[in-house]
Scaffold this motif. Sequence first.
Motif, mmCIF file in Angstrom:
data_model
loop_
_atom_site.group_PDB
_atom_site.id
_atom_site.type_symbol
_atom_site.label_atom_id
_atom_site.label_comp_id
_atom_site.label_asym_id
_atom_site.label_seq_id
_atom_site.Cartn_x
_atom_site.Cartn_y
_atom_site.Cartn_z
ATOM 1 N N THR A 49 0.694 -1.048 -0.026
ATOM 2 C CA THR A 49 -0.152 0.139 -0.155
ATOM 3 C C THR A 49 0.871 1.279 0.198
ATOM 4 O O THR A 49 0.041 2.329 0.232
ATOM 5 C CB THR A 49 -0.860 0.017 1.383
ATOM 6 O OG1 THR A 49 -0.053 0.014 2.585
ATOM 7 C CG2 THR A 49 -1.716 -1.136 1.255
ATOM 8 N N ARG A 50 2.045 1.194 0.048
ATOM 9 C CA ARG A 50 3.032 2.152 0.066
ATOM 10 C C ARG A 50 2.780 2.968 -1.305
ATOM 11 O O ARG A 50 2.820 2.556 -2.385
ATOM 12 C CB ARG A 50 4.464 1.837 -0.061
ATOM 13 C CG ARG A 50 5.463 2.924 0.239
ATOM 14 C CD ARG A 50 6.880 2.674 0.400
ATOM 15 N NE ARG A 50 6.886 1.964 1.567
ATOM 16 C CZ ARG A 50 8.093 1.410 1.960
ATOM 17 N NH1 ARG A 50 9.244 1.038 0.982
ATOM 18 N NH2 ARG A 50 8.227 0.759 3.124
ATOM 19 N N LEU A 83 10.465 8.405 -6.144
ATOM 20 C CA LEU A 83 11.398 7.238 -6.627
ATOM 21 C C LEU A 83 12.490 6.832 -5.452
ATOM 22 O O LEU A 83 12.733 5.799 -5.219
ATOM 23 C CB LEU A 83 12.568 7.537 -7.850
ATOM 24 C CG LEU A 83 13.159 6.223 -8.140
ATOM 25 C CD1 LEU A 83 12.082 5.218 -8.913
ATOM 26 C CD2 LEU A 83 13.825 6.956 -9.514
ATOM 27 N N LEU A 84 13.189 7.819 -5.005
ATOM 28 C CA LEU A 84 13.797 7.754 -3.699
ATOM 29 C C LEU A 84 13.217 7.300 -2.439
ATOM 30 O O LEU A 84 13.724 6.287 -1.613
ATOM 31 C CB LEU A 84 14.751 9.083 -3.348
ATOM 32 C CG LEU A 84 15.794 9.436 -4.318
ATOM 33 C CD1 LEU A 84 16.083 10.858 -4.206
ATOM 34 C CD2 LEU A 84 17.010 8.443 -4.212
ATOM 35 N N ASP A 85 11.791 7.592 -2.196
ATOM 36 C CA ASP A 85 11.179 7.115 -1.216
ATOM 37 C C ASP A 85 10.862 5.727 -1.485
ATOM 38 O O ASP A 85 11.002 4.799 -0.316
ATOM 39 C CB ASP A 85 9.687 7.742 -1.136
ATOM 40 C CG ASP A 85 9.877 9.178 -0.387
ATOM 41 O OD1 ASP A 85 10.770 9.281 0.198
ATOM 42 O OD2 ASP A 85 8.903 9.854 -0.416
ATOM 43 N N GLU A 86 10.454 5.387 -2.814
ATOM 44 C CA GLU A 86 10.302 3.885 -3.122
ATOM 45 C C GLU A 86 11.748 3.025 -2.828
ATOM 46 O O GLU A 86 11.441 1.971 -2.176
ATOM 47 C CB GLU A 86 9.884 3.578 -4.512
ATOM 48 C CG GLU A 86 9.525 2.166 -4.920
ATOM 49 C CD GLU A 86 8.926 2.439 -6.484
ATOM 50 O OE1 GLU A 86 9.307 1.427 -7.135
ATOM 51 O OE2 GLU A 86 8.367 3.375 -6.798
ATOM 52 N N ILE A 87 12.722 3.637 -2.979
ATOM 53 C CA ILE A 87 14.119 2.675 -2.930
ATOM 54 C C ILE A 87 14.616 2.651 -1.679
ATOM 55 O O ILE A 87 14.922 1.897 -1.092
ATOM 56 C CB ILE A 87 14.940 2.949 -3.910
ATOM 57 C CG1 ILE A 87 14.281 2.688 -5.465
ATOM 58 C CG2 ILE A 87 16.135 2.462 -3.799
ATOM 59 C CD1 ILE A 87 15.222 3.228 -6.663
ATOM 60 N N PHE A 88 14.655 4.024 -1.039
ATOM 61 C CA PHE A 88 15.368 3.993 0.314
ATOM 62 C C PHE A 88 14.311 4.079 1.382
ATOM 63 O O PHE A 88 14.954 4.175 2.636
ATOM 64 C CB PHE A 88 16.321 5.316 0.250
ATOM 65 C CG PHE A 88 17.518 5.336 -0.624
ATOM 66 C CD1 PHE A 88 18.596 4.761 0.124
ATOM 67 C CD2 PHE A 88 17.498 5.585 -1.994
ATOM 68 C CE1 PHE A 88 19.860 4.668 -0.764
ATOM 69 C CE2 PHE A 88 18.625 5.292 -2.699
ATOM 70 C CZ PHE A 88 19.889 4.907 -1.929
ATOM 71 N N GLU A 89 13.339 4.254 1.192
ATOM 72 C CA GLU A 89 12.055 4.194 2.198
ATOM 73 C C GLU A 89 11.771 5.695 2.643
ATOM 74 O O GLU A 89 12.893 6.382 3.066
ATOM 75 C CB GLU A 89 12.086 3.302 3.155
ATOM 76 C CG GLU A 89 12.371 1.982 2.807
ATOM 77 C CD GLU A 89 12.394 0.893 3.852
ATOM 78 O OE1 GLU A 89 12.453 1.258 5.083
ATOM 79 O OE2 GLU A 89 12.318 -0.344 3.524
#
Length: 663
Positions: free
Chosen positions: A4-5, A165-171
């Motif tokens: 759900t992210r 995109l950075l949120d998706e990869i690095f959280e």
Amino acid sequence: MENTRLQLEWFNKSKALIPIETGKYGYTWVEPSDPRYCETHTIVLDDYYKGIQLKKDSNYQYSEMADLLPQSDNLLIQGESGDVLEALTRVPEYAAKYVGKVKLIYIDPPFNTSQTFESYEDNLEHSIWLTMMRDRLLHLKKLLAKDGSIWVHLDNVEVHRMRILLDEIFEPQNFVMDMQWEKKYGASNNSHTIASMTDTILVYRKSTDFSPNRLPRTNEMNARYSNPDNDPLGKWKVGDATARHNIGRQQHPSVYGFQNPFTGEIQYPSNGANWYFKRETVKEFLEFWGEYIDGPYDKVEEENRRRIEGNDAELRSDIKPLILKEWNENIGKQNIEKYNKCVLPQFTPTPVGGAILKVYLSEVSGRVPVNLLPFDEVGHNDSAKKEIMALFPDEKPFSTPKPERLLERIITIATNPGDIVLDCFAGSGTTAAVAQKMGRRWVTCELKEHTFSHFVLPRLKKVVMGEDMGGITRTKGERVFDESVTPPEGISVDDAATFTKVLNRIIAENENFKSDSVVRELKRLTKTKRTKEVLNWRGGGGFQVAHLSPACFDYDEKYNIVKLTDEAHGELLIRSIAANLGYKLLEAGVGGIFDAYKGKSVLKVIEGVATPEMVDWLLANLDEEKTLMIASTGVMDGTREYLRKARKGSRILVIPDDIFCSI
């Protein structure tokens, strides 16, 4: 459970990209299983350049940075950034050295859609950019140390997409800050809308272990400190002798009154505050002025504590006020004389009431980094162009180079001497140049051969040879008062320099002013000068130059088969097979007839047909506790089963068909 992210979706997100032409920005979509995408290229070592640290010259001052150990374990690679990063993460020799070891990643991606992908339609252009960055960020995350950080430098075209995109990869919880760099010192009149004055640098950490360093203090900050009482502990400034505390049910133990040694009055902290030190320490400081004893806990004391702590607080009558055992007006006058002549304690009352805390310059830490990177502190695009032009006067400078001071600020915040800094888009080579000057190790790569050979390589050679005197190599000497000047109280050296500059402008057109004795005296009283120029870098250290190996595998889309390229033979084929299977190469002369190893498995690459006779010969030369992996371009019927029976756990792979099936 369904994810759900929040995620960013784009065209062909599930696919991969491969270069259309070596050494240029141009890509085509393929399936992630395509061998042209899956192939791990090897790193081929070329020349090594080493410099010698220059001796100190009495004409200069030298900073602490000039004495840092010049690093020699650095790597400059020519090649496509995605392939370079994959080599660093998958080739065992490099993975052991860099995976989870890089403290800082700074990237300034050249994929500014409209510039790099101008031949594509808009939706495809952004999709290519995002796929490119996604694949590289996944590799970069593997390389980043647990306490490391990644800084992604962007203009306003892609920053919003990159943040997701950075949120998706690095959280999302590992987002640190968006830094704003003033890339210009003035707005362009050519702008048709709102002029862009800043770039954004998105900062993410690998984990909560990341802890940014503080920045050095500025001369302006240090100018607030002086030493009017000649304290042997050095310069100090007046600080607050109290601290704030949360109002609670019980009185704070450092809330009480003490008698002023100059006026005889009892003084207290302000509402909601307490004395900075605990009571025993305050008593020790106060006894510089006379013997202090416990005073009475009377109605006045109770009322003042109630004012400080509030009506609901439980006051503590066991904590007594501090009063002088003996005090009269003569003692007060004597203490005032002492106040004007002696070195004051760190915590002391003042003759006008209240108390001060001496905050020593030697004990204060650096300044906390902020997200504004102003051009007057870290430079701008124009200053960066001048740095490049000074190094390469006959070359056309980059359109948007980054100044060395900007990278110095980032490297200072994110690393310590000896740490590894990585930039997979070298450009003009600024990141590596600054990292070298700051005693950090570095890895960088550049795709374009012209940029590599005309800018990056010669620039870094100049750095290690001590021939690069620009950028952060030199700093202007500190401005100080002339030896003949005793500055007026409260006037800093910057105040004096500004005053003199303004005064000179005022008197410039008036000869009478120039000869006026008052004007001459004002200029004498505010005369400043600069100390010797400061050198921060003396050359030294070195770096390894390398390039990516050519591809060994190709794919025929018409017949759906994997093929070997013309270059895929000899040493290159051995290195490629070892890299793609995750085997570490054996040093020459150590392995004998074998090529590489992984744990107890030993690899032999054969350009030819593997036969039972060859298996017998190889096993005869292999320790019994080890297994054999044969990668050959052909295999005789029955040989695979023969090897499995002869040495349990051993295998034969056919080149190229079986290589990527086994990864």
